[in-house]
Design a protein around this motif. Sequence first.
Motif, PDB file in Angstrom:
ATOM      1  N   SER A   1       0.858  -1.251  -0.054  1.00  0.00           N
ATOM      2  CA  SER A   1       0.105  -0.047   0.041  1.00  0.00           C
ATOM      3  C   SER A   1       0.954   1.343   0.098  1.00  0.00           C
ATOM      4  CB  SER A   1      -0.987   0.059   1.366  1.00  0.00           C
ATOM      5  OG  SER A   1      -1.399   1.266   1.430  1.00  0.00           O
ATOM      6  N   HIS A   2       0.224   2.440  -0.736  1.00  0.00           N
ATOM      7  CA  HIS A   2       0.934   3.559  -0.585  1.00  0.00           C
ATOM      8  C   HIS A   2       0.218   4.696   0.232  1.00  0.00           C
ATOM      9  CE1 HIS A   2       4.361   2.839  -3.631  1.00  0.00           C
ATOM     10  NE2 HIS A   2       3.708   1.880  -4.019  1.00  0.00           N
ATOM     11  N   ASP A   3      -0.726   3.997   0.799  1.00  0.00           N
ATOM     12  CA  ASP A   3      -1.578   4.900   1.711  1.00  0.00           C
ATOM     13  C   ASP A   3      -0.698   5.342   2.924  1.00  0.00           C
ATOM     14  OD1 ASP A   3      -3.729   6.282   2.615  1.00  0.00           O
ATOM     15  OD2 ASP A   3      -5.025   4.689   2.570  1.00  0.00           O
ATOM     16  N   ALA A   4      -1.454   5.752   3.800  1.00  0.00           N
ATOM     17  CA  ALA A   4      -0.687   6.522   5.073  1.00  0.00           C
ATOM     18  C   ALA A   4      -0.021   5.390   5.933  1.00  0.00           C
ATOM     19  CB  ALA A   4      -1.925   6.897   5.987  1.00  0.00           C
ATOM     20  N   ARG A   5       0.916   5.657   6.800  1.00  0.00           N
ATOM     21  CA  ARG A   5       1.750   4.843   7.485  1.00  0.00           C
ATOM     22  C   ARG A   5       0.960   4.041   8.339  1.00  0.00           C
ATOM     23  NH1 ARG A   5       6.082   7.703  10.891  1.00  0.00           N
ATOM     24  NH2 ARG A   5       6.871   8.413   8.798  1.00  0.00           N
ATOM     25  N   GLN A   6       0.037   4.608   8.849  1.00  0.00           N
ATOM     26  CA  GLN A   6      -0.789   3.886   9.737  1.00  0.00           C
ATOM     27  C   GLN A   6      -1.469   2.680   9.237  1.00  0.00           C
ATOM     28  OE1 GLN A   6      -4.877   5.732   9.821  1.00  0.00           O
ATOM     29  NE2 GLN A   6      -3.675   7.607   9.703  1.00  0.00           N
ATOM     30  N   LEU A   7      -1.720   2.914   8.101  1.00  0.00           N
ATOM     31  CA  LEU A   7      -2.438   1.439   7.174  1.00  0.00           C
ATOM     32  C   LEU A   7      -1.052   0.461   6.880  1.00  0.00           C
ATOM     33  CD1 LEU A   7      -5.066   3.057   4.999  1.00  0.00           C
ATOM     34  CD2 LEU A   7      -5.267   1.296   6.654  1.00  0.00           C
ATOM     35  N   ARG A   8      -0.037   0.786   6.527  1.00  0.00           N
ATOM     36  CA  ARG A   8       1.017   0.205   5.888  1.00  0.00           C
ATOM     37  C   ARG A   8       1.520  -0.783   7.194  1.00  0.00           C
ATOM     38  NH1 ARG A   8       2.627   4.918   2.889  1.00  0.00           N
ATOM     39  NH2 ARG A   8       4.311   5.128   4.596  1.00  0.00           N
ATOM     40  N   GLU A   9       1.543  -0.143   8.109  1.00  0.00           N
ATOM     41  CA  GLU A   9       2.244  -0.693   9.471  1.00  0.00           C
ATOM     42  C   GLU A   9       1.356  -1.675  10.010  1.00  0.00           C
ATOM     43  OE1 GLU A   9       3.792   2.402  11.614  1.00  0.00           O
ATOM     44  OE2 GLU A   9       5.495   2.785  10.353  1.00  0.00           O
ATOM     45  N   LEU A  10       0.069  -1.907   9.781  1.00  0.00           N
ATOM     46  CA  LEU A  10      -0.737  -2.808  10.109  1.00  0.00           C
ATOM     47  C   LEU A  10      -0.321  -4.279  10.067  1.00  0.00           C
ATOM     48  CD1 LEU A  10      -4.430  -1.315   9.598  1.00  0.00           C
ATOM     49  CD2 LEU A  10      -3.225  -1.355  11.609  1.00  0.00           C
ATOM     50  N   SER A  11      -0.757  -4.976  10.695  1.00  0.00           N
ATOM     51  CA  SER A  11      -0.686  -6.693  10.416  1.00  0.00           C
ATOM     52  C   SER A  11      -1.671  -6.897   9.159  1.00  0.00           C
ATOM     53  CB  SER A  11      -1.053  -7.395  11.523  1.00  0.00           C
ATOM     54  OG  SER A  11      -2.352  -7.469  11.894  1.00  0.00           O
ATOM     55  N   PRO A  12      -1.187  -8.077   8.414  1.00  0.00           N
ATOM     56  CA  PRO A  12      -2.202  -8.408   7.400  1.00  0.00           C
ATOM     57  C   PRO A  12      -3.493  -8.843   7.944  1.00  0.00           C
ATOM     58  CG  PRO A  12      -0.126  -9.444   6.932  1.00  0.00           C
ATOM     59  CD  PRO A  12      -0.007  -8.882   8.402  1.00  0.00           C
ATOM     60  N   ARG A  13      -3.702  -9.197   9.129  1.00  0.00           N
ATOM     61  CA  ARG A  13      -5.123  -9.788   9.598  1.00  0.00           C
ATOM     62  C   ARG A  13      -5.789  -8.273   9.824  1.00  0.00           C
ATOM     63  NH1 ARG A  13      -7.280  -9.445  14.458  1.00  0.00           N
ATOM     64  NH2 ARG A  13      -5.439  -8.669  15.291  1.00  0.00           N
ATOM     65  N   ARG A  14      -5.117  -7.421  10.363  1.00  0.00           N
ATOM     66  CA  ARG A  14      -5.907  -5.981  10.741  1.00  0.00           C
ATOM     67  C   ARG A  14      -6.190  -5.278   9.373  1.00  0.00           C
ATOM     68  NH1 ARG A  14      -4.120  -1.825  14.863  1.00  0.00           N
ATOM     69  NH2 ARG A  14      -6.091  -1.213  14.576  1.00  0.00           N
ATOM     70  N   TYR A  15      -5.305  -5.355   8.571  1.00  0.00           N
ATOM     71  CA  TYR A  15      -5.272  -4.351   7.195  1.00  0.00           C
ATOM     72  C   TYR A  15      -6.474  -5.202   6.358  1.00  0.00           C
ATOM     73  CZ  TYR A  15      -4.099  -2.319   3.046  1.00  0.00           C
ATOM     74  OH  TYR A  15      -4.108  -1.481   1.681  1.00  0.00           O
ATOM     75  N   LEU A  16      -6.858  -6.285   6.592  1.00  0.00           N
ATOM     76  CA  LEU A  16      -7.677  -7.180   5.728  1.00  0.00           C
ATOM     77  C   LEU A  16      -9.148  -6.317   5.826  1.00  0.00           C
ATOM     78  CD1 LEU A  16      -8.484  -9.338   3.686  1.00  0.00           C
ATOM     79  CD2 LEU A  16      -8.940 -10.690   5.650  1.00  0.00           C
ATOM     80  N   ARG A  17      -9.579  -6.104   6.949  1.00  0.00           N
ATOM     81  CA  ARG A  17     -10.957  -5.428   7.199  1.00  0.00           C
ATOM     82  C   ARG A  17     -11.028  -4.073   6.312  1.00  0.00           C
ATOM     83  NH1 ARG A  17     -12.560  -1.786  12.357  1.00  0.00           N
ATOM     84  NH2 ARG A  17     -14.804  -1.351  11.714  1.00  0.00           N
ATOM     85  N   TYR A  18      -9.827  -3.169   6.434  1.00  0.00           N
ATOM     86  CA  TYR A  18      -9.903  -1.914   5.763  1.00  0.00           C
ATOM     87  C   TYR A  18      -9.976  -2.166   4.172  1.00  0.00           C
ATOM     88  CZ  TYR A  18      -9.297  -0.814  10.572  1.00  0.00           C
ATOM     89  OH  TYR A  18      -9.208  -0.567  11.964  1.00  0.00           O
ATOM     90  N   ALA A  19      -9.129  -3.085   3.732  1.00  0.00           N
ATOM     91  CA  ALA A  19      -9.161  -3.398   2.494  1.00  0.00           C
ATOM     92  C   ALA A  19     -10.478  -3.749   1.651  1.00  0.00           C
ATOM     93  CB  ALA A  19      -7.930  -4.414   2.175  1.00  0.00           C
ATOM     94  N   LEU A  20     -11.068  -4.697   2.470  1.00  0.00           N
ATOM     95  CA  LEU A  20     -12.389  -5.216   1.945  1.00  0.00           C
ATOM     96  C   LEU A  20     -13.388  -4.054   1.915  1.00  0.00           C
ATOM     97  CD1 LEU A  20     -12.604  -8.614   3.778  1.00  0.00           C
ATOM     98  CD2 LEU A  20     -12.125  -8.309   1.223  1.00  0.00           C
ATOM     99  N   ASN A  21     -13.261  -3.254   2.744  1.00  0.00           N
ATOM    100  CA  ASN A  21     -14.251  -1.995   2.976  1.00  0.00           C
ATOM    101  C   ASN A  21     -13.833  -0.926   1.941  1.00  0.00           C
ATOM    102  OD1 ASN A  21     -15.476  -3.362   5.324  1.00  0.00           O
ATOM    103  ND2 ASN A  21     -14.565  -1.562   6.775  1.00  0.00           N
TER     104      ASN A  21
END
Length: 627
Positions: free
Chosen positions: A574-594
């Motif tokens: 991801s090239h989005d904000a650092r707060q997203l890039r530094e998430l674990s894949p498990r947590r990031y999945l929710r935001y990607a799907l949304n």
Amino acid sequence: MYVHRGTISEAARQSVRPEFVDECVARFRSRRGMDPGEEEIGSWRRSWPVLLDALVRAGLGDLDVLLELSLPGTGERVDMAVVGQDTDAELTVVVVELKQWTWAVPAPGEPGMLEVGQRTLPHPARQVGGYAHYLRDWAVGGTGIQARGVALLHNAGAELLGHLRAVLPPDSPSAEFPLLGRDDIADGVPADELADRLHCRGLTPAPKDAIDRFLAGEHRPSQRALQRLADNIEGRNRFPLVGEQDRARRAILDAVKEAGGKGPGGLVVVTGGPGTGKTAIAARLMGELCRMERRNPRLLTTSGALTKQLQRLLQDESRGLVATFKQQPPSGLDKSSVVLLDEAHRAETYPEQRTSGFPASLRNLLERVGVLVLFLDERQIVRPTEGITLDELESHARESGAVMRRVDLETQFRCNGSQAYHQWVDLLFSADRTPQPWNSGGYDLALGPDPQALAAWVDDHAAQGRSARITAGFCWPWNAEAVPPLEPEVAIRWHGPDEDEHSWARPWNLRAERPVPGFPDVPPRPFWATDEGGHDQVGCIYTAQGLEYAFGAVILGADLVRRDGRWQAHPEVSHDARQLRELSPRRYLRYALNTYRVLATRATHGTRLYSTDPETQDYLASLLPGS
């Protein structure tokens, strides 16, 4: 969409065949992906022949009729629509609401609503009036359509009809739409008088191509909604709502009255998915609240793009009334204030700033005002620093003593009103569920074979004057300056059937908030979704969310891929904000799907999906037809 189209004479002959309704049920199922309810099917059998017979006796057999017509771009359906042309050769649609009522009384404390059996329903004249106004204002871009309406209660006697007519004030907008009972369409009524009662006097058959254009015409409800907001702020009350939208508006107004500026702030939560009309309801309420005494209202949105759209349309009238909500409440609020917070799922609610588990920004706002109305869709939360859930709101209400009321919206007014499409998208972008292959004719959905084909599809629609946009996941750099010329940073390479490598690139949308002189075809960021030239750039979640267009192409990046029958997230790409890039894949999945769910529900008429990941593209190909 409809279950039958033909002349009135032909439909009248067909309606007496036992298998006619079964055939209509089959069409309903094929176009909506579900069956109508048994009660509705029974209503078709009992009501259609009665009205069609009356129309034939009125000498209207050559006019066209549409049974169970879906209003353009909505999930609402009109029982029957008679289509002809008036003396000026303008296409005229007469919407008919059919009721089998024999008893109804006013609902206590709910003007304009009736109690019928165990249900509270709109007054028939009000209901059909909403449909007619909707067609007048929004069908085919709001041009070239005349709309009339009538409600037929074919089992109702004179006493019930008189009662229902009496509860309508003479100056009510609904008084324009007559109520008819069984005596009004009796066998002895002369043909001319019967045609007049049915609001069809003077109509002649319309050209088939004019009806085709009406049925296929582009619908842009949100642009109309924004224009109507300006009228409401100026006190013109010209923002008709349809079906449950109007019921939601009344429930919110009831909560406003109950709060009365005493005790903890009242809280109203309006939940609904994309396109259910949350912004439309907020706009109508803002107009009404501005005309009410001692309400000191504000309309806040968490989307800068949506705020700019509203402010541009309202111009000076928006000053101090319409604003973007970040962390601090606007000035001048007190316990008389009613605040409408649209797109509440994008409110900044940093976890480290929460007190007792509740976001400080929303707590401060709620404590300052008399009533806070939140318009919420939890599945549109796309960052860990944003959003609030219904559970959190209910818990806070219990702890603080605030009175909370909840209003749920189900009917959606986007994606051509296709509930089947919204359900399919919800399943597609789910962590643990899988949709069936798409086979509904209610919405134009297909797979884009490559980015070049996506762009050609969008460009073709734009060349024909239709709003069309490309959006993508935030998987490419965005380093361009805030002024044109824009760099083509969204760059994709792929191998075609010929095994040769191909490439395609386009720029992200302009970063600037205002138009850049000398570049009239490059709209500023807040207006990328609506203004001319936006189809030449790629939008992301932050420029598309809260807005809509007619046709949308969605590019899934490598941050969300399909492996072993499940979605997998890759925040590192991801090239989005650092707060997203530094998430674990498990947590990031929710935001990607949304995120991709939001992007896939922006278009009112058609969507194309494409993944840059070959395995994910193959998965989509197993579910979708090719474009």
